[in-house]
Design a protein around this motif. Sequence first.
Motif: not given
Length: 127
Positions: A13-16, A20-23, A68-74, A109-115
């Motif tokens: 599920a994504c805000r936009d 997100t696909k474009a990212w 730093p994600s607050t989501l219960p998965f990665m 390596g670790w990064i965060m996606d837009p969501d």
Amino acid sequence: MAKVIGVGGVFLACRDADATKAWYVRVLGLEVNDFGGFHFTHSHSAEAFGEGARTIFAPFGSAEYFAPSTLPFMLNLMVDDLDGILARAAAEGVEEVQPRQDYEYGRFGWIMDPDGRKLELWEPPRG
């Protein structure tokens, strides 16, 4: 005995969704398929990494590792060139959220996606 033999998909599920696909296309180099998502063929990862190509499914007792994600998965995404992916991410203004790490079972390596999902990028060992 009947058993699960792999992960057939991961749906987010994504805000936009379009943004997100474009990212994911721009930052991670993915290609959108005919169904509007992305797919990975097992033969491509096996060709690149042999027996090192695999999907890990692992319950965690705590979500601390996902910070730093607050989501219960990665999401752990297998990559063919960790340094190249992270260089492209940096050029797009995406910062690494923790130092890269190398192990006998691969480089990470670790990064965060837009969501706000933490992405663990994994380059398995060759051969």
